[in-house]
Scaffold this motif. Sequence first.
Motif, PDB file in Angstrom:
ATOM      1  N   UNK A  57      21.780 -12.930  -3.730  1.00 55.80           N
ATOM      2  CA  UNK A  57      22.708 -11.977  -4.337  1.00 55.80           C
ATOM      3  C   UNK A  57      24.060 -11.966  -3.660  1.00 55.80           C
ATOM      4  N   UNK A  58      24.065 -12.068  -2.343  1.00 57.83           N
ATOM      5  CA  UNK A  58      25.335 -12.095  -1.628  1.00 57.83           C
ATOM      6  C   UNK A  58      25.140 -12.736  -0.262  1.00 57.83           C
ATOM      7  N   UNK A  59      26.199 -13.374   0.170  1.00 59.55           N
ATOM      8  CA  UNK A  59      26.269 -13.991   1.489  1.00 59.55           C
ATOM      9  C   UNK A  59      27.593 -13.545   2.081  1.00 59.55           C
ATOM     10  N   UNK A  60      27.551 -12.962   3.260  1.00 59.79           N
ATOM     11  CA  UNK A  60      28.775 -12.476   3.901  1.00 59.79           C
ATOM     12  C   UNK A  60      28.821 -12.954   5.342  1.00 59.79           C
ATOM     13  N   UNK A  61      29.936 -13.567   5.699  1.00 60.28           N
ATOM     14  CA  UNK A  61      30.170 -14.015   7.073  1.00 60.28           C
ATOM     15  C   UNK A  61      31.506 -13.434   7.516  1.00 60.28           C
ATOM     16  N   UNK A  62      31.496 -12.810   8.664  1.00 60.78           N
ATOM     17  CA  UNK A  62      32.708 -12.218   9.237  1.00 60.78           C
ATOM     18  C   UNK A  62      33.863 -13.214   9.100  1.00 60.78           C
ATOM     19  N   UNK A  63      34.995 -12.797   8.521  1.00 61.12           N
ATOM     20  CA  UNK A  63      36.095 -13.751   8.293  1.00 61.12           C
ATOM     21  C   UNK A  63      36.514 -14.548   9.529  1.00 61.12           C
ATOM     22  N   UNK A  64      36.550 -13.933  10.703  1.00 63.69           N
ATOM     23  CA  UNK A  64      36.967 -14.658  11.903  1.00 63.69           C
ATOM     24  C   UNK A  64      35.883 -15.584  12.457  1.00 63.69           C
ATOM     25  N   UNK A  65      34.667 -15.514  11.905  1.00 64.21           N
ATOM     26  CA  UNK A  65      33.564 -16.350  12.381  1.00 64.21           C
ATOM     27  C   UNK A  65      33.220 -17.473  11.401  1.00 64.21           C
ATOM     28  N   UNK A  66      34.022 -17.650  10.386  1.00 64.27           N
ATOM     29  CA  UNK A  66      33.725 -18.665   9.375  1.00 64.27           C
ATOM     30  C   UNK A  66      33.988 -20.072   9.902  1.00 64.27           C
ATOM     31  N   UNK A  67      33.366 -21.037   9.199  1.00 64.97           N
ATOM     32  CA  UNK A  67      33.508 -22.466   9.496  1.00 64.97           C
ATOM     33  C   UNK A  67      32.861 -22.843  10.835  1.00 64.97           C
ATOM     34  N   UNK A  68      31.800 -22.086  11.184  1.00 62.36           N
ATOM     35  CA  UNK A  68      31.046 -22.367  12.410  1.00 62.36           C
ATOM     36  C   UNK A  68      29.564 -22.615  12.120  1.00 62.36           C
ATOM     37  N   UNK A  69      29.212 -22.771  10.840  1.00 59.09           N
ATOM     38  CA  UNK A  69      27.829 -23.036  10.471  1.00 59.09           C
ATOM     39  C   UNK A  69      26.981 -21.811  10.231  1.00 59.09           C
ATOM     40  N   UNK A  70      27.564 -20.634  10.320  1.00 56.03           N
ATOM     41  CA  UNK A  70      26.794 -19.396  10.148  1.00 56.03           C
ATOM     42  C   UNK A  70      26.325 -19.247   8.709  1.00 56.03           C
ATOM     43  N   UNK A  71      27.209 -19.495   7.746  1.00 54.04           N
ATOM     44  CA  UNK A  71      26.823 -19.415   6.336  1.00 54.04           C
ATOM     45  C   UNK A  71      25.714 -20.394   6.017  1.00 54.04           C
ATOM     46  N   UNK A  72      25.850 -21.612   6.505  1.00 55.89           N
ATOM     47  CA  UNK A  72      24.808 -22.626   6.286  1.00 55.89           C
ATOM     48  C   UNK A  72      23.480 -22.155   6.871  1.00 55.89           C
ATOM     49  N   UNK A  73      23.504 -21.660   8.098  1.00 59.66           N
ATOM     50  CA  UNK A  73      22.273 -21.194   8.746  1.00 59.66           C
ATOM     51  C   UNK A  73      21.637 -20.046   7.966  1.00 59.66           C
ATOM     52  N   UNK A  74      22.453 -19.128   7.474  1.00 52.93           N
ATOM     53  CA  UNK A  74      21.915 -17.997   6.716  1.00 52.93           C
ATOM     54  C   UNK A  74      21.309 -18.448   5.382  1.00 52.93           C
ATOM     55  N   UNK A  75      21.971 -19.354   4.685  1.00 55.07           N
ATOM     56  CA  UNK A  75      21.428 -19.843   3.409  1.00 55.07           C
ATOM     57  C   UNK A  75      20.122 -20.594   3.659  1.00 55.07           C
ATOM     58  N   UNK A  76      20.093 -21.437   4.667  1.00 55.38           N
ATOM     59  CA  UNK A  76      18.864 -22.177   4.959  1.00 55.38           C
ATOM     60  C   UNK A  76      17.729 -21.234   5.366  1.00 55.38           C
ATOM     61  N   UNK A  77      18.039 -20.200   6.124  1.00 52.79           N
ATOM     62  CA  UNK A  77      17.023 -19.212   6.493  1.00 52.79           C
ATOM     63  C   UNK A  77      16.534 -18.452   5.258  1.00 52.79           C
ATOM     64  N   UNK A  78      17.456 -18.140   4.354  1.00 47.03           N
ATOM     65  CA  UNK A  78      17.067 -17.470   3.107  1.00 47.03           C
ATOM     66  C   UNK A  78      16.130 -18.370   2.304  1.00 47.03           C
TER      67      UNK A  78
END
Length: 142
Positions: A57-78
């Motif tokens: 439904x939604x994926x949110x990564x702190x704007x200053x923490x983007x482009x560090x693989x956090x979004x990828x890690x969260x999607x893969x964990x989901x």
Amino acid sequence: MSPDALAALHARCFTEAPRPWTAREFAGLAAAEGTLLLCRPEGFALGRLAGPEAELLTLAVEPLARRRGIGTALVLAFEAAASARGAGEVFLETAVGNTAARGLYEALGYRPVGRRPGYYTRAGRPPLDALVFRKPLDAPAP
């Protein structure tokens, strides 16, 4: 994360589309059966299960923490959590113009399967179309 913290982060992430969700909306979703909420200090992924399908439904990564693989890690964990609970595929949508999100999802093997015209409404501005993406969970990693 508390519903208030989820809402605050969501508001920092979504200034264009979709509209930020409220703490009350997050609390309701978190309490619903079939909800998957994966949190890290810098972001979260929230989705739900519906039979053999999962919807991110939604994926949110702190704007200053983007482009560090956090979004990828969260999607893969989901995906892993959804698969462990019986889902065979994941659906999601994003604004047509959200090139960062589209790039992330496509890099993870999601493919566009539809378009929702005028899906994201915006106060005083024209609505934005959404692209619907799908990924079978048994697909090999790209």
